[in-house]
Design an enzyme around this catalytic site. Structure first.
Site, PDB file in Angstrom:
ATOM      1  N   GLY A   1       0.825  -1.209   0.000  1.00  0.00           N
ATOM      2  CA  GLY A   1       0.000   0.000   0.000  1.00  0.00           C
ATOM      3  C   GLY A   1       0.857   1.255   0.000  1.00  0.00           C
ATOM      4  O   GLY A   1       0.531   2.243   0.652  1.00  0.00           O
TER       5      GLY A   1
ATOM      6  N   GLY B   1      -1.059   7.600   1.085  1.00  0.00           N
ATOM      7  CA  GLY B   1      -1.399   7.570   2.500  1.00  0.00           C
ATOM      8  C   GLY B   1      -0.297   7.090   3.431  1.00  0.00           C
ATOM      9  O   GLY B   1       0.877   7.478   3.319  1.00  0.00           O
ATOM     10  N   ILE B   2      -0.692   6.240   4.372  1.00  0.00           N
ATOM     11  CA  ILE B   2       0.227   5.781   5.414  1.00  0.00           C
ATOM     12  C   ILE B   2       1.404   5.025   4.792  1.00  0.00           C
ATOM     13  O   ILE B   2       2.563   5.212   5.181  1.00  0.00           O
ATOM     14  CB  ILE B   2      -0.519   4.884   6.428  1.00  0.00           C
ATOM     15  CG1 ILE B   2      -1.598   5.692   7.159  1.00  0.00           C
ATOM     16  CG2 ILE B   2       0.453   4.247   7.418  1.00  0.00           C
ATOM     17  CD1 ILE B   2      -2.585   4.848   7.976  1.00  0.00           C
TER      18      ILE B   2
ATOM     19  N   TYR C   1     -15.060  -4.975   8.291  1.00  0.00           N
ATOM     20  CA  TYR C   1     -13.763  -4.303   8.471  1.00  0.00           C
ATOM     21  C   TYR C   1     -13.146  -4.682   9.816  1.00  0.00           C
ATOM     22  O   TYR C   1     -11.964  -5.034   9.894  1.00  0.00           O
ATOM     23  CB  TYR C   1     -13.962  -2.787   8.360  1.00  0.00           C
ATOM     24  CG  TYR C   1     -12.676  -1.991   8.455  1.00  0.00           C
ATOM     25  CD1 TYR C   1     -11.733  -2.020   7.430  1.00  0.00           C
ATOM     26  CD2 TYR C   1     -12.405  -1.198   9.573  1.00  0.00           C
ATOM     27  CE1 TYR C   1     -10.554  -1.293   7.514  1.00  0.00           C
ATOM     28  CE2 TYR C   1     -11.228  -0.464   9.672  1.00  0.00           C
ATOM     29  CZ  TYR C   1     -10.309  -0.511   8.632  1.00  0.00           C
ATOM     30  OH  TYR C   1      -9.131   0.208   8.726  1.00  0.00           O
TER      31      TYR C   1
HETATM   32  N1  LIG Z   1      -7.050   6.309   7.281  1.00  0.00           N
HETATM   33  C1  LIG Z   1      -7.501   5.844   8.430  1.00  0.00           C
HETATM   34  O1  LIG Z   1      -8.299   6.491   9.136  1.00  0.00           O
HETATM   35  C2  LIG Z   1      -7.004   4.522   8.939  1.00  0.00           C
HETATM   36  C3  LIG Z   1      -7.180   4.233  10.306  1.00  0.00           C
HETATM   37  C4  LIG Z   1      -6.737   3.016  10.797  1.00  0.00           C
HETATM   38  C5  LIG Z   1      -6.132   2.099   9.950  1.00  0.00           C
HETATM   39  N2  LIG Z   1      -5.996   2.400   8.626  1.00  0.00           N
HETATM   40  C6  LIG Z   1      -5.381   1.385   7.779  1.00  0.00           C
HETATM   41  O2  LIG Z   1      -4.222   1.931   7.197  1.00  0.00           O
HETATM   42  C7  LIG Z   1      -3.944   1.237   5.990  1.00  0.00           C
HETATM   43  C8  LIG Z   1      -3.590   2.255   4.907  1.00  0.00           C
HETATM   44  O3  LIG Z   1      -4.707   3.081   4.682  1.00  0.00           O
HETATM   45  P1  LIG Z   1      -4.573   4.637   4.347  1.00  0.00           P
HETATM   46  O4  LIG Z   1      -5.309   5.364   5.386  1.00  0.00           O
HETATM   47  O5  LIG Z   1      -3.174   5.005   4.038  1.00  0.00           O
HETATM   48  O6  LIG Z   1      -5.484   4.697   3.035  1.00  0.00           O
HETATM   49  P2  LIG Z   1      -5.119   4.944   1.502  1.00  0.00           P
HETATM   50  O7  LIG Z   1      -4.455   6.258   1.339  1.00  0.00           O
HETATM   51  O8  LIG Z   1      -6.387   4.692   0.778  1.00  0.00           O
HETATM   52  O9  LIG Z   1      -4.042   3.821   1.175  1.00  0.00           O
HETATM   53  C9  LIG Z   1      -4.387   2.472   0.981  1.00  0.00           C
HETATM   54  C10 LIG Z   1      -3.252   1.766   0.298  1.00  0.00           C
HETATM   55  O10 LIG Z   1      -3.597   0.382   0.154  1.00  0.00           O
HETATM   56  C11 LIG Z   1      -3.425   0.007  -1.203  1.00  0.00           C
HETATM   57  N3  LIG Z   1      -4.375  -1.015  -1.602  1.00  0.00           N
HETATM   58  C12 LIG Z   1      -5.714  -1.025  -1.407  1.00  0.00           C
HETATM   59  N4  LIG Z   1      -6.252  -2.096  -1.994  1.00  0.00           N
HETATM   60  C13 LIG Z   1      -5.229  -2.782  -2.569  1.00  0.00           C
HETATM   61  C14 LIG Z   1      -5.141  -3.969  -3.344  1.00  0.00           C
HETATM   62  N5  LIG Z   1      -6.227  -4.658  -3.683  1.00  0.00           N
HETATM   63  N6  LIG Z   1      -3.932  -4.373  -3.770  1.00  0.00           N
HETATM   64  C15 LIG Z   1      -2.812  -3.656  -3.472  1.00  0.00           C
HETATM   65  N7  LIG Z   1      -2.838  -2.534  -2.751  1.00  0.00           N
HETATM   66  C16 LIG Z   1      -4.024  -2.096  -2.321  1.00  0.00           C
HETATM   67  C17 LIG Z   1      -3.665   1.300  -1.984  1.00  0.00           C
HETATM   68  O11 LIG Z   1      -2.997   1.265  -3.239  1.00  0.00           O
HETATM   69  P3  LIG Z   1      -3.720   1.154  -4.671  1.00  0.00           P
HETATM   70  O12 LIG Z   1      -5.072   1.785  -4.553  1.00  0.00           O
HETATM   71  O13 LIG Z   1      -2.769   1.865  -5.580  1.00  0.00           O
HETATM   72  O14 LIG Z   1      -3.780  -0.300  -4.943  1.00  0.00           O
HETATM   73  C18 LIG Z   1      -2.992   2.326  -1.091  1.00  0.00           C
HETATM   74  O15 LIG Z   1      -1.618   2.371  -1.341  1.00  0.00           O
HETATM   75  C19 LIG Z   1      -5.159   0.370   5.696  1.00  0.00           C
HETATM   76  O16 LIG Z   1      -4.879  -0.966   6.050  1.00  0.00           O
HETATM   77  C20 LIG Z   1      -6.223   0.938   6.601  1.00  0.00           C
HETATM   78  O17 LIG Z   1      -7.161  -0.040   6.997  1.00  0.00           O
HETATM   79  C21 LIG Z   1      -6.402   3.582   8.115  1.00  0.00           C
END
Ligand SMILES: NC(=O)c1ccc[n+]([C@@H]2O[C@H](COP(=O)([O-])OP(=O)(O)OC[C@H]3O[C@@H](n4cnc5c(N)ncnc54)[C@H](OP(=O)(O)O)[C@@H]3O)[C@@H](O)[C@H]2O)c1
Length: 237
Positions: free
Chosen positions: A18, A22-23, A148
């Protein structure tokens, strides 16, 4: 007292899933600044192409193709940051079977596959770190979060068991559980944290927790980090 150390010849090389946004992108940047060579996995690429980040375009939801795709990757990573995932919220009966499968495969099963693939190599190399990005949803279920939360709770169990199994191999398994983070995560959701830094963390703040965990002396395992913004308040879009 002498502590286990990563073997000096072990490459300072990290794999971040990922890493396109984002993160994950913030973690990749932090690792790069700390001297790591960084490989990333995602379906897409970061908006700004970075020559320090080698992206591998893999759809982690396509579980059946994963073993083959992973075989094509280098194995000499000492740090795995398993971060890819997404949120889909609503009552369970509002999900189709394929939506349930897709979310669980992306957020959970792909991580189990990734760890299974890399674990023998980490062991042979003399150790390493596995950092899993969980969520506050790994700690507490809540309304509209059944699928989730199921995926994130399961990651916590995975981390706890692997930590026990792998400690003898100098492998640390760590779980980071953020509350709301201002990222693309909320692009497709019907709600979002209120705007303002008191209501959400930044991706960079979560990345700092990841770096903090892996930069500890080898005898210290930060098992979990739970981090929240100062205030919690969400708004409907
Ligand atoms: N944002 C929040 O509030 C929050 C809070 C707690 C935990 N998290 C967790 O943090 C993690 C990262 O989320 P984020 O907040 O950084 O969101 P984000 O900006 O949407 O990033 C998500 C990342 O996951 C990748 N991804 C999603 N589906 C995928 C797939 N099928 N195959 C390969 N890569 C995939 C996306 O890349 P592509 O779309 O390019 O594939 C992107 O790089 C997640 O596990 C999320 O559950 C987020």
């Amino acid at each position: 007292m002498k502590h286990n150390k990563l073997k000096p010849e072990l490459p300072k090389r990290a794999l971040v899933t990922g890493a396109s946004t984002g993160i994950g992108l913030a973690v990749a940047q932090g690792l790069h600044k700390s001297g790591y060579t960084v490989d990333g996995i995602a379906r897409g690429k970061p908006a700004q192409v970075s020559d320090w980040l080698t992206m591998h375009q893999i759809d982690l939801s396509k579980i059946n193709t994963l073993p083959d795709k992973l075989r094509a990757l280098s194995l000499d990573h000492s740090v795995l940051v398993l971060n890819a995932g997404y949120g889909r919220f609503g009552g369970l009966e509002q999900f189709s079977y394929s939506q349930i499968q897709h979310l669980l495969d992306t957020n959970l099963t792909s991580n189990v596959f990734l760890i299974k693939h890399f674990l023998p190599h980490l062991k042979r190399a003399g150790g390493g770190d596995v950092v899993i990005i969980g969520s506050e949803s790994a700690l507490q279920g809540g309304p509209a979060g059944a699928v989730y939360c199921a995926s994130k709770f399961a990651l916590r169990g995975l981390a706890q068991s692997l930590r026990a199994d792998c400690a003898g191999n100098n492998i640390r398994v760590m779980l980071i559980n953020p509350g709301p983070v201002a990222t693309e995560f909320f692009a497709e959701t019907s709600f979002e944290p209120k705007s303002g830094e008191v209501y959400s963390l930044t991706a960079e703040q979560v990345a700092e927790s990841v770096l903090h965990a892996i930069q500890q002396p080898r005898n210290v395992v930060i098992e979990e980090i739970n981090l929240q913004p100062m205030h919690r308040s969400f708004q409907k879009k």
